[in-house]
Write a protein that holds these residues in place. Structure first.
Motif, PDB file in Angstrom:
ATOM      1  N   GLY A 271      26.359  93.538  23.911  1.00  0.00           N
ATOM      2  CA  GLY A 271      26.782  93.564  23.048  1.00  0.00           C
ATOM      3  C   GLY A 271      28.627  94.046  23.096  1.00  0.00           C
ATOM      4  O   GLY A 271      28.965  94.858  21.984  1.00  0.00           O
ATOM      5  N   ALA A 272      29.484  93.252  23.758  1.00  0.00           N
ATOM      6  CA  ALA A 272      30.745  93.503  24.091  1.00  0.00           C
ATOM      7  C   ALA A 272      31.263  92.579  23.195  1.00  0.00           C
ATOM      8  O   ALA A 272      30.743  90.969  23.001  1.00  0.00           O
ATOM      9  CB  ALA A 272      30.867  92.776  25.253  1.00  0.00           C
TER      10      ALA A 272
ATOM     11  N   GLU B 170      16.961  99.015  22.061  1.00  0.00           N
ATOM     12  CA  GLU B 170      17.555  98.872  20.351  1.00  0.00           C
ATOM     13  C   GLU B 170      17.662  98.287  19.782  1.00  0.00           C
ATOM     14  O   GLU B 170      18.813  96.683  19.675  1.00  0.00           O
ATOM     15  CB  GLU B 170      18.720 100.061  20.708  1.00  0.00           C
ATOM     16  N   PRO B 171      17.438  97.681  18.346  1.00  0.00           N
ATOM     17  CA  PRO B 171      17.899  96.525  17.505  1.00  0.00           C
ATOM     18  C   PRO B 171      18.829  96.049  17.468  1.00  0.00           C
ATOM     19  O   PRO B 171      20.200  97.294  17.084  1.00  0.00           O
ATOM     20  CB  PRO B 171      16.779  96.634  16.519  1.00  0.00           C
ATOM     21  N   THR B 172      19.973  94.962  17.792  1.00  0.00           N
ATOM     22  CA  THR B 172      20.837  94.829  17.560  1.00  0.00           C
ATOM     23  C   THR B 172      21.442  93.665  16.540  1.00  0.00           C
ATOM     24  O   THR B 172      22.302  94.084  16.309  1.00  0.00           O
ATOM     25  CB  THR B 172      21.844  94.407  18.651  1.00  0.00           C
ATOM     26  N   ASN B 173      20.982  92.745  16.485  1.00  0.00           N
ATOM     27  CA  ASN B 173      20.801  91.784  15.172  1.00  0.00           C
ATOM     28  C   ASN B 173      19.316  90.863  14.565  1.00  0.00           C
ATOM     29  O   ASN B 173      18.679  90.626  15.442  1.00  0.00           O
ATOM     30  CB  ASN B 173      21.492  90.960  15.728  1.00  0.00           C
ATOM     31  N   HIS B 174      19.280  90.807  13.323  1.00  0.00           N
ATOM     32  CA  HIS B 174      18.131  89.381  12.547  1.00  0.00           C
ATOM     33  C   HIS B 174      19.097  88.745  12.930  1.00  0.00           C
ATOM     34  O   HIS B 174      20.066  88.877  11.448  1.00  0.00           O
ATOM     35  CB  HIS B 174      17.130  90.870  12.384  1.00  0.00           C
ATOM     36  N   ALA B 175      18.291  87.064  13.027  1.00  0.00           N
ATOM     37  CA  ALA B 175      18.694  86.022  12.523  1.00  0.00           C
ATOM     38  C   ALA B 175      17.683  85.070  11.824  1.00  0.00           C
ATOM     39  O   ALA B 175      16.506  85.302  11.921  1.00  0.00           O
ATOM     40  CB  ALA B 175      19.417  85.616  13.848  1.00  0.00           C
TER      41      ALA B 175
ATOM     42  N   GLU C 212      15.663  95.574   4.343  1.00  0.00           N
ATOM     43  CA  GLU C 212      15.104  94.821   5.313  1.00  0.00           C
ATOM     44  C   GLU C 212      15.751  94.810   6.504  1.00  0.00           C
ATOM     45  O   GLU C 212      15.887  95.319   7.295  1.00  0.00           O
ATOM     46  CB  GLU C 212      14.543  93.582   4.863  1.00  0.00           C
ATOM     47  N   THR C 213      17.425  94.728   6.230  1.00  0.00           N
ATOM     48  CA  THR C 213      18.211  94.658   7.329  1.00  0.00           C
ATOM     49  C   THR C 213      17.837  96.267   7.650  1.00  0.00           C
ATOM     50  O   THR C 213      17.960  96.003   9.496  1.00  0.00           O
ATOM     51  CB  THR C 213      19.251  94.211   6.913  1.00  0.00           C
ATOM     52  N   ALA C 214      18.246  96.748   7.611  1.00  0.00           N
ATOM     53  CA  ALA C 214      18.195  98.562   7.198  1.00  0.00           C
ATOM     54  C   ALA C 214      17.191  98.812   8.038  1.00  0.00           C
ATOM     55  O   ALA C 214      17.107  99.526   9.247  1.00  0.00           O
ATOM     56  CB  ALA C 214      18.216  98.984   6.387  1.00  0.00           C
ATOM     57  N   ARG C 215      15.629  98.779   7.743  1.00  0.00           N
ATOM     58  CA  ARG C 215      14.659  98.837   8.697  1.00  0.00           C
ATOM     59  C   ARG C 215      14.088  98.237  10.479  1.00  0.00           C
ATOM     60  O   ARG C 215      14.563  98.881  10.973  1.00  0.00           O
ATOM     61  CB  ARG C 215      13.317  98.658   7.759  1.00  0.00           C
ATOM     62  N   LEU C 216      14.849  96.688  10.150  1.00  0.00           N
ATOM     63  CA  LEU C 216      14.700  96.367  11.213  1.00  0.00           C
ATOM     64  C   LEU C 216      15.669  96.545  12.312  1.00  0.00           C
ATOM     65  O   LEU C 216      15.558  96.254  13.025  1.00  0.00           O
ATOM     66  CB  LEU C 216      14.712  93.858  10.999  1.00  0.00           C
ATOM     67  N   LEU C 217      16.641  97.263  11.506  1.00  0.00           N
ATOM     68  CA  LEU C 217      17.861  97.528  12.841  1.00  0.00           C
ATOM     69  C   LEU C 217      18.286  98.911  12.776  1.00  0.00           C
ATOM     70  O   LEU C 217      19.047  99.115  13.610  1.00  0.00           O
ATOM     71  CB  LEU C 217      19.225  96.769  12.442  1.00  0.00           C
ATOM     72  N   GLU C 218      17.475  99.206  12.201  1.00  0.00           N
ATOM     73  CA  GLU C 218      17.001 100.455  12.496  1.00  0.00           C
ATOM     74  C   GLU C 218      18.323 101.829  12.523  1.00  0.00           C
ATOM     75  O   GLU C 218      18.832 102.612  13.015  1.00  0.00           O
ATOM     76  CB  GLU C 218      16.868 101.158  13.805  1.00  0.00           C
ATOM     77  N   VAL C 219      19.063 101.598  11.186  1.00  0.00           N
ATOM     78  CA  VAL C 219      20.027 101.875   9.925  1.00  0.00           C
ATOM     79  C   VAL C 219      19.952 101.726   8.765  1.00  0.00           C
ATOM     80  O   VAL C 219      19.167 101.847   8.247  1.00  0.00           O
ATOM     81  CB  VAL C 219      21.340 100.874  10.483  1.00  0.00           C
ATOM     82  N   PRO C 220      20.538 103.117   8.336  1.00  0.00           N
ATOM     83  CA  PRO C 220      20.702 104.193   6.744  1.00  0.00           C
ATOM     84  C   PRO C 220      20.718 103.047   6.224  1.00  0.00           C
ATOM     85  O   PRO C 220      21.419 101.881   6.149  1.00  0.00           O
ATOM     86  CB  PRO C 220      21.828 105.294   6.999  1.00  0.00           C
ATOM     87  N   LEU C 221      20.401 102.875   5.161  1.00  0.00           N
ATOM     88  CA  LEU C 221      20.301 102.468   3.899  1.00  0.00           C
ATOM     89  C   LEU C 221      21.787 101.932   3.597  1.00  0.00           C
ATOM     90  O   LEU C 221      22.539 103.320   3.658  1.00  0.00           O
ATOM     91  CB  LEU C 221      19.255 102.861   2.548  1.00  0.00           C
ATOM     92  N   LEU C 222      22.164 100.971   2.869  1.00  0.00           N
ATOM     93  CA  LEU C 222      23.945 100.664   2.992  1.00  0.00           C
ATOM     94  C   LEU C 222      25.276 100.811   4.055  1.00  0.00           C
ATOM     95  O   LEU C 222      26.061 101.154   3.511  1.00  0.00           O
ATOM     96  CB  LEU C 222      24.521 101.691   1.278  1.00  0.00           C
ATOM     97  N   SER C 223      24.184 101.219   4.761  1.00  0.00           N
ATOM     98  CA  SER C 223      25.427 101.431   6.189  1.00  0.00           C
ATOM     99  C   SER C 223      26.431  99.841   6.224  1.00  0.00           C
ATOM    100  O   SER C 223      25.590  98.945   6.069  1.00  0.00           O
ATOM    101  CB  SER C 223      25.009 101.835   8.016  1.00  0.00           C
TER     102      SER C 223
ATOM    103  N   ARG D 184      27.816  98.015  16.715  1.00  0.00           N
ATOM    104  CA  ARG D 184      27.676  97.424  18.139  1.00  0.00           C
ATOM    105  C   ARG D 184      28.374  96.540  18.269  1.00  0.00           C
ATOM    106  O   ARG D 184      28.780  95.719  19.914  1.00  0.00           O
ATOM    107  CB  ARG D 184      26.323  97.447  18.138  1.00  0.00           C
ATOM    108  N   PHE D 185      28.757  95.959  17.710  1.00  0.00           N
ATOM    109  CA  PHE D 185      29.854  94.556  17.439  1.00  0.00           C
ATOM    110  C   PHE D 185      31.131  94.342  17.003  1.00  0.00           C
ATOM    111  O   PHE D 185      30.998  95.198  15.686  1.00  0.00           O
ATOM    112  CB  PHE D 185      28.762  93.020  16.716  1.00  0.00           C
ATOM    113  N   SER D 186      32.163  93.567  17.723  1.00  0.00           N
ATOM    114  CA  SER D 186      32.683  93.101  16.883  1.00  0.00           C
ATOM    115  C   SER D 186      33.374  91.339  17.268  1.00  0.00           C
ATOM    116  O   SER D 186      32.746  91.051  18.109  1.00  0.00           O
ATOM    117  CB  SER D 186      34.290  93.976  17.151  1.00  0.00           C
ATOM    118  N   PHE D 187      34.153  91.253  16.656  1.00  0.00           N
ATOM    119  CA  PHE D 187      34.664  89.738  16.356  1.00  0.00           C
ATOM    120  C   PHE D 187      35.979  89.352  16.145  1.00  0.00           C
ATOM    121  O   PHE D 187      36.553  90.402  15.605  1.00  0.00           O
ATOM    122  CB  PHE D 187      34.352  88.482  15.159  1.00  0.00           C
ATOM    123  N   THR D 188      37.033  88.490  17.959  1.00  0.00           N
ATOM    124  CA  THR D 188      37.576  88.435  17.469  1.00  0.00           C
ATOM    125  C   THR D 188      38.077  87.312  17.661  1.00  0.00           C
ATOM    126  O   THR D 188      37.195  86.136  18.746  1.00  0.00           O
ATOM    127  CB  THR D 188      38.410  88.783  18.361  1.00  0.00           C
TER     128      THR D 188
END
Length: 249
Positions: free
Chosen positions: A87-88, A146-151, A200-211, A239-243
């Motif tokens: 996840g770098a 750990e789930p990181t993204n869904h595409a 849906e995203t919160a459920r798949l990525l296992e993060v709080p709703l509206l995070s 987990r991610f950043s983009f440069t």
């Protein structure tokens, strides 16, 4: 000891060679089979493989070493780190191999696929199509699970008929379209924006709703200017950043 065999690429002389080589080698490393050897060929062998100087190859390897994907030992050689984090941050500089590298190296689960009417959010990219092929995948960290993204990918229907879904579990769509289906990819446009996780995203990525999440849209074009694929990816914001680095040349 047998050495790991990286993929080959055609270098674009408008972009830094070390960068293209590092991204190609990164994608090969992250997309390797668990049965592949961990030892890399020598600097001289890799330079010959990619058609660059040893100095350029050395700079590319330093990039991967700084990221923690490889370790270099004097007299012993260079080795892939089997437990390196996937996840770098990724530096995007405009090459297709950078996109492949960005998407590679995670465990992928196919959640669904099929043919659907063109969704309104991607209709502008497929003005002449009634339907598109769609593929939904969840990617997870291979070490932690750990789930990181869904595409979700939306693909021209004539191309979807040529895609083997087993390939999408192993490789990114970009690589499948280019290296398996045989499409000539001319460019990919990337858009990244901050959003809040829907249910849906919160459920798949296992993060709080509206995070906070990163919402990525990648549009892939062929040499005739046709859209081949639209990828819509939701990344965990922690987990991610983009440069993005712009080349002034």
């Amino acid at each position: 000891m047998t050495s790991f065999a990286p993929d080959s690429i055609v270098l674009n002389r408008k972009l830094p060679l070390w960068y293209q080589v590092s991204q190609s080698l990164r994608a090969s490393i992250l997309g390797r089979s668990p049965r592949d050897p961990l030892r890399l060929p020598t600097e001289e062998q890799l330079a010959g493989h990619y058609g660059v100087s040893v100095l350029t190859m050395r700079q590319a390897l330093k990039e991967l070493e700084d990221e923690g994907l490889i370790t270099r030992h004097r007299r012993r050689g260079t080795f892939i780190e089997p437990d390196a984090r996937r996840g770098a941050p990724v530096r995007l500089l405009g090459s297709v191999d950078a996109i492949v590298a960005q998407q590679s190296g995670m465990k992928a689960e196919l959640l669904g696929h099929g043919t659907v009417p063109v969704p309104p959010e991607v209709a502008e990219y497929f003005p002449e199509s009634v339907e598109v092929g769609t593929y939904h995948r969840l990617r997870s960290d291979e070490t932690t699970g750990e789930p990181t993204n869904h595409a979700r990918n939306y693909v021209r229907p004539e191309l979807a008929a040529r895609i083997d879904v087993d390939d999408l579990v192993r490789w990114p769509m970009t690589k499948v379209l280019r290296d398996v289906v045989g499409m000539d990819i001319s460019r990919i446009t990337d858009t990244v924006e901050a959003r809040l996780a829907d249910p849906e995203t919160a459920r798949l990525l296992e993060v709080p709703l509206l995070s906070p999440i990163l919402h990525y849209t990648g549009v892939t074009y062929d040499t005739a200017g046709r859209v081949l694929d639209v990828a819509v990816i939701h990344y965990r914001g922690d987990r991610f950043s983009f440069t993005v680095t712009l080349d002034a040349t």
